[in-house]
Design a protein around this motif. Structure first.
Motif: not given
Length: 70
Positions: A38-51
């Motif tokens: 939600e804060e916009g971190d790109a690495a976290c977004r990528m991991v969330a998409e992988w999950l």
């Protein structure tokens, strides 16, 4: 935990356990990762998409302007 790298590391660690033992991710790990997404971190977004692709997370659709091109 302010560092997004901690969220990424914990999410990956618990994802490996969850995939091996066929158990859900702990809610606290999902919440930690979701905050960083939600804060916009790109690495976290990528991991969330992988999950999401692995079936460990039900990812809400991200706004079009924030989604990365595939």
């Amino acid at each position: 935990m302010e560092d997004p790298a901690v969220a990424v590391g914990l999410a990956i660690h618990f994802a490996r356990i969850s995939l091996a033992q066929r158990i859900p991710l702990p809610a606290v790990i999902i919440e930690l990762l979701a905050r960083r997404v939600e804060e916009g971190d790109a690495a976290c977004r990528m991991v969330a998409e992988w999950l999401d692709d692995c079936g460990l997370l039900d990812l809400k659709p991200l706004p079009t302007r924030n989604r990365r091109a595939r």
